[in-house]
Design an enzyme around this catalytic site. Structure first.
Site, PDB file in Angstrom:
ATOM      1  N   ARG A  76       0.834  -1.212   0.000  1.00  0.00           N
ATOM      2  CA  ARG A  76       0.000   0.000   0.000  1.00  0.00           C
ATOM      3  C   ARG A  76       0.869   1.263   0.000  1.00  0.00           C
ATOM      4  O   ARG A  76       0.551   2.237   0.667  1.00  0.00           O
ATOM      5  CB  ARG A  76      -0.939   0.026   1.210  1.00  0.00           C
ATOM      6  CG  ARG A  76      -1.939  -1.101   1.295  1.00  0.00           C
ATOM      7  CD  ARG A  76      -2.922  -1.099   0.140  1.00  0.00           C
ATOM      8  NE  ARG A  76      -3.986  -2.073   0.310  1.00  0.00           N
ATOM      9  CZ  ARG A  76      -3.899  -3.358   0.021  1.00  0.00           C
ATOM     10  NH1 ARG A  76      -2.772  -3.856  -0.422  1.00  0.00           N
ATOM     11  NH2 ARG A  76      -4.933  -4.163   0.173  1.00  0.00           N
ATOM     12  N   TYR A  79      -0.952   4.667  -1.285  1.00  0.00           N
ATOM     13  CA  TYR A  79      -2.087   4.936  -0.420  1.00  0.00           C
ATOM     14  C   TYR A  79      -1.609   5.375   0.964  1.00  0.00           C
ATOM     15  O   TYR A  79      -2.092   6.379   1.510  1.00  0.00           O
ATOM     16  CB  TYR A  79      -2.969   3.689  -0.321  1.00  0.00           C
ATOM     17  CG  TYR A  79      -4.153   3.860   0.592  1.00  0.00           C
ATOM     18  CD1 TYR A  79      -5.247   4.623   0.202  1.00  0.00           C
ATOM     19  CD2 TYR A  79      -4.190   3.250   1.842  1.00  0.00           C
ATOM     20  CE1 TYR A  79      -6.342   4.779   1.030  1.00  0.00           C
ATOM     21  CE2 TYR A  79      -5.284   3.403   2.675  1.00  0.00           C
ATOM     22  CZ  TYR A  79      -6.348   4.168   2.266  1.00  0.00           C
ATOM     23  OH  TYR A  79      -7.432   4.331   3.090  1.00  0.00           O
ATOM     24  N   LYS A  83      -2.324   9.010   2.890  1.00  0.00           N
ATOM     25  CA  LYS A  83      -3.050   9.073   4.155  1.00  0.00           C
ATOM     26  C   LYS A  83      -2.164   9.617   5.276  1.00  0.00           C
ATOM     27  O   LYS A  83      -2.655  10.239   6.218  1.00  0.00           O
ATOM     28  CB  LYS A  83      -3.642   7.705   4.513  1.00  0.00           C
ATOM     29  CG  LYS A  83      -4.787   7.311   3.589  1.00  0.00           C
ATOM     30  CD  LYS A  83      -5.898   8.360   3.591  1.00  0.00           C
ATOM     31  CE  LYS A  83      -7.091   7.956   2.776  1.00  0.00           C
ATOM     32  NZ  LYS A  83      -8.235   8.870   2.965  1.00  0.00           N
ATOM     33  N   VAL A 112     -12.921  -1.707   6.572  1.00  0.00           N
ATOM     34  CA  VAL A 112     -14.354  -1.482   6.746  1.00  0.00           C
ATOM     35  C   VAL A 112     -15.085  -2.183   5.602  1.00  0.00           C
ATOM     36  O   VAL A 112     -14.671  -2.073   4.438  1.00  0.00           O
ATOM     37  CB  VAL A 112     -14.686   0.031   6.745  1.00  0.00           C
ATOM     38  CG1 VAL A 112     -16.182   0.268   6.870  1.00  0.00           C
ATOM     39  CG2 VAL A 112     -13.925   0.744   7.845  1.00  0.00           C
ATOM     40  N   THR A 114     -17.310  -2.382   2.850  1.00  0.00           N
ATOM     41  CA  THR A 114     -17.957  -1.459   1.921  1.00  0.00           C
ATOM     42  C   THR A 114     -18.113  -2.155   0.566  1.00  0.00           C
ATOM     43  O   THR A 114     -17.497  -3.198   0.322  1.00  0.00           O
ATOM     44  CB  THR A 114     -17.106  -0.192   1.710  1.00  0.00           C
ATOM     45  OG1 THR A 114     -15.865  -0.572   1.093  1.00  0.00           O
ATOM     46  CG2 THR A 114     -16.844   0.539   3.026  1.00  0.00           C
ATOM     47  N   PRO A 115     -18.870  -1.562  -0.346  1.00  0.00           N
ATOM     48  CA  PRO A 115     -18.941  -2.118  -1.704  1.00  0.00           C
ATOM     49  C   PRO A 115     -17.558  -2.178  -2.377  1.00  0.00           C
ATOM     50  O   PRO A 115     -17.316  -3.065  -3.193  1.00  0.00           O
ATOM     51  CB  PRO A 115     -19.875  -1.142  -2.438  1.00  0.00           C
ATOM     52  CG  PRO A 115     -20.751  -0.600  -1.351  1.00  0.00           C
ATOM     53  CD  PRO A 115     -19.852  -0.480  -0.147  1.00  0.00           C
TER      54      PRO A 115
END
Length: 183
Positions: A76, A79, A83, A112, A114-115
């Site tokens: 990651r 990302y 962040k 989390v 999520t879609p």
């Protein structure tokens, strides 16, 4: 600029995009795309909202960072970098605008449900969706992914008057990932 005469009391910076890969798998175009949304998007929203937030005693800015802003997450690179910038922007805004009555905090979610997670699993693990969902859920020490409602509840609290003594803070909401993994 804010065209409306209505005052902004709360800004929640929730937009963000992800990228999977280490530095060798990150092209400059990937980095630019993540920078434009995850860093520049937060910057632009704060910059636009500040004049209104400064009126009549302040307000609240809440940024969504990630556990990846404080701990290394495998594959990651880009990302995590963006962040991390959101986290340090939070600290800077909290310090620079406390005199204007503006509180600034962030939350750092773990995984989390999520879609996006469902789409990632179905794209990368066709036919093994249930197995991968369970595997990813177990990466959280609590044994499951967080829910969007749990994220919303923390956001609501941090933006409320009940959190009036909280500024310049980062709240991990990660099922114990940051503090319990490896212990």
């Amino acid at each position: 600029s804010i065209a409306s005469k209505e005052k902004i009391n709360i800004l929640v910076n929730n937009a963000g995009i992800a990228h999977v890969g280490n530095i060798e798998a990150v092209e400059e175009s990937d980095l630019d795309r993540l920078y434009n949304v995850n860093i520049k998007g937060v910057y632009n929203c704060i910059k636009a909202a500040l004049p209104s937030l400064k009126v009549d005693g302040g307000g609240v800015i809440l940024n969504l960072a990630s556990i990846a802003s404080t701990v290394g997450i495998y594959d990651r690179f880009a990302y995590s970098m963006t962040k991390g910038a959101v986290l340090t922007m939070t600290y800077s805004i909290a310090k620079d605008y406390i005199k204007d009555g503006i509180r600034c905090n962030c939350i750092a979610p773990g995984r989390v449900h999520t879609p996006f997670v469902d789409g990632f699993i179905s794209k990368n693990y066709p036919g093994k969706e249930e197995e991968m969902f369970e595997k990813l859920s177990k990466t959280q020490p609590i044994g499951r992914m967080g829910t969007t409602q749990e994220m919303a509840d923390l956001v609501l609290f941090l933006c409320s008057d009940e959190a009036g003594f909280i500024t310049g803070s980062n709240y991990a909401i990660d099922g114990g990932f940051v503090t319990l993994n490896g212990k």
